[in-house]
Design an enzyme around this catalytic site. Sequence first.
Site, PDB file in Angstrom:
ATOM      1  N   GLN A  58       0.849  -1.195   0.000  1.00 36.92           N
ATOM      2  CA  GLN A  58       0.000   0.000   0.000  1.00 36.92           C
ATOM      3  C   GLN A  58       0.884   1.245   0.000  1.00 36.92           C
ATOM      4  O   GLN A  58       0.382   2.368  -0.107  1.00 36.92           O
ATOM      5  CB  GLN A  58      -0.892   0.026   1.238  1.00 36.92           C
ATOM      6  CG  GLN A  58      -1.806  -1.172   1.360  1.00 36.92           C
ATOM      7  CD  GLN A  58      -2.498  -1.216   2.703  1.00 36.92           C
ATOM      8  OE1 GLN A  58      -3.540  -0.586   2.905  1.00 36.92           O
ATOM      9  NE2 GLN A  58      -1.922  -1.947   3.641  1.00 36.92           N
ATOM     10  N   HIS A 117      -1.232   1.576  -4.378  1.00 41.95           N
ATOM     11  CA  HIS A 117      -1.604   2.993  -4.213  1.00 41.95           C
ATOM     12  C   HIS A 117      -0.700   3.918  -5.005  1.00 41.95           C
ATOM     13  O   HIS A 117      -0.619   5.111  -4.714  1.00 41.95           O
ATOM     14  CB  HIS A 117      -1.594   3.368  -2.716  1.00 41.95           C
ATOM     15  CG  HIS A 117      -2.673   2.647  -1.957  1.00 41.95           C
ATOM     16  ND1 HIS A 117      -2.738   2.632  -0.584  1.00 41.95           N
ATOM     17  CD2 HIS A 117      -3.725   1.900  -2.375  1.00 41.95           C
ATOM     18  CE1 HIS A 117      -3.783   1.912  -0.204  1.00 41.95           C
ATOM     19  NE2 HIS A 117      -4.393   1.449  -1.271  1.00 41.95           N
TER      20      HIS A 117
END
Length: 248
Positions: A103, A121
């Site tokens: 992430q 992300h």
Amino acid sequence: MEDLLARARQCLQHAAHIAVLSGAGISAESGVPTFRDAQTGLWARFRPEELATEDAFRRHPERVWDWYAERRASLAAVQPNAGHLALAEFERRHPGRLTVITQNVDGLHQRAGSQGVLALHGSLAEDRWLDPCALHRQGACDVARAEPGRPPRCPQCGNPVRPAVIWFGEMLPEDALRQAEQAASRCDVMLVVGTAGAVYPAAGLAHQARAVGAQVIIVNPHPSELDELAHLRLAGSAAQVLPRLLDF
Ligand code: APR
């Protein structure tokens, strides 16, 4: 902890496919503030949800641009830590056996040498245009040639540049998410490192792995929202635990 570490290592030794889901905590020992712990700079005044959204950028472009500029500047001074390196070295010893899903946007897994990192992300190191534009589709404008500013803008049409990270409410990169879901669905062990497990769809990958019968191992000094999925919880830091967990 020794007994848990031995049991977790045994799980991993028997695993043909290991999926790693990492969050900000794996970079904490590199000196990169996590979202939940950060108290300095713009972090202290605004919540990530007030900065990491398209709406926040459109309303306060300079504030959001400055926040990312602050984070980029701090990244230039940090190095991957023993946790990142342990994962990269394990991949070198066991090619094709471990997939890193992160992430994080700090690029530290990649700098440590991990290959094929699935960055759900996006990346803090990259920029893109805020709005689609005919000129850009014709390749007439290049982000690298944007006029300097806070944010930089296209000299032809004024389109602002934005960080190529995924903001709250935005779709994740399709290919990365598809590959991450494949890795979660075929892994024998999912190693969840340094994430509060509060943000979806990333956190959902741990549920997916559990649902297909994978062993779920969590490495985190504090409780997380994924703890109820864990077969084993190692209450330690990434840089302390991963080198001892993956030393085979
Ligand atoms: N080692 C392992 N885990 C750690 C360490 C460490 N040294 N230090 C902190 N942690 C844990 C914390 O206990 C916490 O559970 O890392 C986690 C960090 O949680 P968050 O700051 O919420 O980061 P993360 O879970 O990655 O956030 C997910 O939310 O803000 C959005 O898009 C952003 O990618 C981010 C997403």
